[in-house]
Design a protein around this motif. Structure first.
Motif, PDB file in Angstrom:
ATOM      1  N   THR A  88       0.832  -1.209   0.000  1.00  0.00           N
ATOM      2  CA  THR A  88       0.000   0.000   0.000  1.00  0.00           C
ATOM      3  C   THR A  88       0.865   1.256   0.000  1.00  0.00           C
ATOM      4  OG1 THR A  88      -1.440  -1.298   1.422  1.00  0.00           O
ATOM      5  CG2 THR A  88      -2.001   1.019   1.181  1.00  0.00           C
ATOM      6  N   THR A 127       4.177 -11.842  -4.228  1.00  0.00           N
ATOM      7  CA  THR A 127       3.500 -10.714  -4.856  1.00  0.00           C
ATOM      8  C   THR A 127       4.029 -10.457  -6.279  1.00  0.00           C
ATOM      9  OG1 THR A 127       2.593  -8.575  -4.218  1.00  0.00           O
ATOM     10  CG2 THR A 127       4.941  -8.815  -3.978  1.00  0.00           C
ATOM     11  N   PHE A 178       5.221 -16.575   0.656  1.00  0.00           N
ATOM     12  CA  PHE A 178       3.778 -16.339   0.647  1.00  0.00           C
ATOM     13  C   PHE A 178       3.466 -15.462   1.883  1.00  0.00           C
ATOM     14  CE2 PHE A 178       1.926 -18.201  -3.140  1.00  0.00           C
ATOM     15  CZ  PHE A 178       3.113 -18.541  -3.751  1.00  0.00           C
ATOM     16  N   ASN A 179       2.535 -15.801   2.737  1.00  0.00           N
ATOM     17  CA  ASN A 179       2.188 -14.849   3.808  1.00  0.00           C
ATOM     18  C   ASN A 179       2.796 -15.257   5.146  1.00  0.00           C
ATOM     19  OD1 ASN A 179       0.153 -14.486   1.622  1.00  0.00           O
ATOM     20  ND2 ASN A 179      -0.562 -12.901   3.019  1.00  0.00           N
ATOM     21  N   PRO A 180       3.920 -14.656   5.502  1.00  0.00           N
ATOM     22  CA  PRO A 180       4.574 -15.037   6.755  1.00  0.00           C
ATOM     23  C   PRO A 180       3.784 -14.574   7.980  1.00  0.00           C
ATOM     24  CG  PRO A 180       5.779 -13.242   5.693  1.00  0.00           C
ATOM     25  CD  PRO A 180       4.680 -13.643   4.765  1.00  0.00           C
ATOM     26  N   ASN A 198      -0.620  -3.336   8.482  1.00  0.00           N
ATOM     27  CA  ASN A 198      -1.310  -3.531   7.207  1.00  0.00           C
ATOM     28  C   ASN A 198      -1.799  -4.964   7.063  1.00  0.00           C
ATOM     29  OD1 ASN A 198      -1.212  -1.222   5.502  1.00  0.00           O
ATOM     30  ND2 ASN A 198       1.031  -1.426   5.499  1.00  0.00           N
ATOM     31  N   LEU A 200      -2.854  -8.974   8.029  1.00  0.00           N
ATOM     32  CA  LEU A 200      -3.940  -9.541   8.832  1.00  0.00           C
ATOM     33  C   LEU A 200      -3.525  -9.920  10.261  1.00  0.00           C
ATOM     34  CD1 LEU A 200      -6.844 -10.598   8.990  1.00  0.00           C
ATOM     35  CD2 LEU A 200      -6.035 -12.760   8.016  1.00  0.00           C
ATOM     36  N   ARG A 293     -10.199  -4.269  -0.070  1.00  0.00           N
ATOM     37  CA  ARG A 293      -9.037  -3.381  -0.129  1.00  0.00           C
ATOM     38  C   ARG A 293      -8.521  -3.360  -1.567  1.00  0.00           C
ATOM     39  NH1 ARG A 293      -3.988  -4.919   3.669  1.00  0.00           N
ATOM     40  NH2 ARG A 293      -3.993  -6.728   2.285  1.00  0.00           N
ATOM     41  N   ASP A 296      -6.262  -6.088  -3.640  1.00  0.00           N
ATOM     42  CA  ASP A 296      -6.310  -7.448  -3.071  1.00  0.00           C
ATOM     43  C   ASP A 296      -6.824  -8.452  -4.098  1.00  0.00           C
ATOM     44  OD1 ASP A 296      -5.251  -7.021  -0.624  1.00  0.00           O
ATOM     45  OD2 ASP A 296      -7.135  -7.126   0.494  1.00  0.00           O
TER      46      ASP A 296
HETATM   47  C1  UD1 Z   1       0.311  -8.329   1.679  1.00  0.00           C
HETATM   48  C2  UD1 Z   1       0.906  -7.475   0.584  1.00  0.00           C
HETATM   49  C3  UD1 Z   1       1.955  -8.276  -0.130  1.00  0.00           C
HETATM   50  C4  UD1 Z   1       2.968  -8.846   0.847  1.00  0.00           C
HETATM   51  C5  UD1 Z   1       2.227  -9.688   1.889  1.00  0.00           C
HETATM   52  C6  UD1 Z   1       3.104 -10.324   2.924  1.00  0.00           C
HETATM   53  C7  UD1 Z   1      -0.894  -5.942  -0.065  1.00  0.00           C
HETATM   54  C8  UD1 Z   1      -1.927  -5.610  -1.112  1.00  0.00           C
HETATM   55  N1  UD1 Z   1      -0.165  -7.031  -0.301  1.00  0.00           N
HETATM   56  O1  UD1 Z   1      -0.333  -9.418   1.065  1.00  0.00           O
HETATM   57  O2  UD1 Z   1       2.582  -7.468  -1.064  1.00  0.00           O
HETATM   58  O3  UD1 Z   1       3.900  -9.629   0.170  1.00  0.00           O
HETATM   59  O4  UD1 Z   1       1.294  -8.841   2.534  1.00  0.00           O
HETATM   60  O5  UD1 Z   1       3.578  -9.422   3.852  1.00  0.00           O
HETATM   61  O6  UD1 Z   1      -0.728  -5.239   0.925  1.00  0.00           O
HETATM   62  N2  UD1 Z   1      -7.113  -8.540   5.621  1.00  0.00           N
HETATM   63  C9  UD1 Z   1      -8.236  -8.120   6.298  1.00  0.00           C
HETATM   64  N3  UD1 Z   1      -8.084  -7.189   7.276  1.00  0.00           N
HETATM   65  C10 UD1 Z   1      -6.876  -6.637   7.604  1.00  0.00           C
HETATM   66  C11 UD1 Z   1      -5.731  -7.071   6.892  1.00  0.00           C
HETATM   67  C12 UD1 Z   1      -5.888  -8.016   5.901  1.00  0.00           C
HETATM   68  O7  UD1 Z   1      -9.341  -8.591   6.029  1.00  0.00           O
HETATM   69  O8  UD1 Z   1      -6.819  -5.776   8.494  1.00  0.00           O
HETATM   70  C13 UD1 Z   1      -7.262  -9.595   4.587  1.00  0.00           C
HETATM   71  C14 UD1 Z   1      -6.819  -9.170   3.199  1.00  0.00           C
HETATM   72  O9  UD1 Z   1      -7.871  -8.580   2.502  1.00  0.00           O
HETATM   73  C15 UD1 Z   1      -6.358 -10.504   2.623  1.00  0.00           C
HETATM   74  C16 UD1 Z   1      -5.831 -11.286   3.830  1.00  0.00           C
HETATM   75  O10 UD1 Z   1      -6.426 -10.666   4.961  1.00  0.00           O
HETATM   76  O11 UD1 Z   1      -7.441 -11.209   2.088  1.00  0.00           O
HETATM   77  C17 UD1 Z   1      -4.330 -11.215   3.960  1.00  0.00           C
HETATM   78  O12 UD1 Z   1      -3.928  -9.862   3.944  1.00  0.00           O
HETATM   79  P1  UD1 Z   1      -2.426  -9.415   4.277  1.00  0.00           P
HETATM   80  O13 UD1 Z   1      -1.982 -10.021   5.553  1.00  0.00           O
HETATM   81  O14 UD1 Z   1      -2.364  -7.926   4.186  1.00  0.00           O
HETATM   82  O15 UD1 Z   1      -1.579 -10.081   3.116  1.00  0.00           O
HETATM   83  P2  UD1 Z   1      -1.721  -9.929   1.521  1.00  0.00           P
HETATM   84  O16 UD1 Z   1      -2.737  -8.937   1.149  1.00  0.00           O
HETATM   85  O17 UD1 Z   1      -1.866 -11.290   0.967  1.00  0.00           O
END
Ligand code: UD1
Length: 342
Positions: A88, A127, A178-180, A198, A200, A293, A296
């Protein structure tokens, strides 16, 4: 013994990797500007690994510091984590991201060349795939990142490929995370975002510990079974082990330029994560469904077969262990690394 230079070694993934490196008896030099971490991380690495390592506070954009490090130490391999990591934020400050990530990496590679250091493990990201047609993502899929952050990762991968084309003696491994999530099982190391999280899991754990009122779930109309986004969440300890596997492989082969997915191969939805977290913590997580968002995607998970076949690596931790460890870290460190001094 030649040392391993770890740029960004006090960051979230970097710090967990440094502990594993020290435990495996590698000698480590960390270069970090502490822009998104703190000196406290060094104390904790030291406490966990109980081994000496060198720490240099500095920036990869500073050529002089890089030059002095390669002069002072006999570096054998570089593990390159340093960089800015918010998708972001990268779209709001593109120049800062290109400068920090791309120019910084160029400086590093130039100094490696000068010092005749030709081995590197680079911290890339899933990403770089953007939104592939298939959810189960293979390394040979088209690389179409959408955010500036993703583009910087792809540019760096491409620079490394060109360096290797010009000199086959370079050995390069890109690890596409992927998502650490999760934290060191001791609760001593973890993720400590400086601003509003930012991602989850850090947001969710801050809600659990009472720092934030509720979690905002970004959209429930995705084409998934419950409508919320699905991701391949991987324990940071598994990622750290992936770096050790990559390092071992670099030592074994004469030449290499490869990229590997580091994921579990499974995806979980946002609601499933909330549920798993509630189960392991016994907490109730208030949440509200809000708009999607921007940027996404609905779902992405790794095809992990290449890393398994070539590096002999696969993720071991399941989703409840990831949530338990994330929760232990947050409970023990409600203010992150500043908890110790507050
Ligand atoms: C994000 C980054 C990506 C990065 C990855 C790992 C973005 C668009 N992408 O990926 O570049 O490599 O983190 O650090 O920022 N969610 C919620 N509420 C929240 C936060 C997230 O619902 O407060 C949802 C998101 O919409 C998504 C999932 O949770 O569906 C995972 O989100 P997030 O942890 O931010 O990871 P990515 O978006 O996959």
């Amino acid at each position: 013994m030649k040392k391993i230079l770890v740029t960004g070694g006090t960051g979230y993934i970097g710090s967990h990797t440094v502990v594993k490196l020290l435990e495996a008896n590698y000698e480590v030099v960390i270069l970090d500007n502490l822009s998104n971490s703190s000196m406290e991380v060094n104390e904790r690495i030291n406490f966990l690994a109980n081994k000496r390592f060198d720490f240099i506070k500095g920036d990869i954009r500073d050529k002089k510091i890089l030059e002095s490090i390669f002069k002072k130490y006999q570096i054998g391999v570089v593990i390159h984590f340093a960089g800015s990591k918010s998708a972001t934020e990268s779209d709001i400050n593109p120049l800062e991201y290109y400068e920090n990530n791309v120019i910084g990496s160029l400086n590093l590679f130039k100094e490696m060349l000068k010092a005749d250091v030709k081995k590197i493990v680079f911290s890339s990201s899933a990403t770089v795939y953007g939104e592939p047609k298939e959810k189960k993502c293979k390394e040979n899929f088209p690389l179409l990142p959408t955010s500036v952050y993703g583009k910087t990762k792809l540019i760096i991968e491409n620079i490394l490929t060109d360096i290797q084309k010009a000199n086959h003696k370079w050995k390069i491994i890109n690890l596409r995370y992927f998502n650490p999530i999760g934290a060191h099982p001791s609760g001593i190391l973890g993720e400590d975002p400086k601003n509003i999280p930012n991602n989850l899991l850090p947001f969710l754990t801050q809600v659990a510990v009472g720092k934030r009122e509720k979690l905002l779930v970004f959209g429930n109309t995705y084409n998934t079974f419950d409508g919320t986004g699905k991701r391949d969440f991987i324990h940071v300890e598994d990622l750290a082990s992936g770096h050790i596997a990559a390092l071992k492989y670099l030592e074994k082969v004469d030449e290499i330029n490869m990229s590997f997915n580091l994921g579990t191969g499974k995806s979980y939805s946002v609601l499933e994560i909330i549920n798993a977290f509630e189960k392991c913590s016994g907490m109730n997580i208030p949440y509200e469904i809000v708009d999607k968002r921007l940027g996404d995607i609905s779902e992405l998970y790794a095809d992990t077969s290449l890393a398994k076949k070539i590096l002999g690596w696969q993720a071991k931790f399941n989703i409840s262990q990831m949530c338990e460890d994330a929760w232990r870290w947050q409970k023990m460190n409600p203010e992150g690394y500043s908890t110790a001094s507050s």
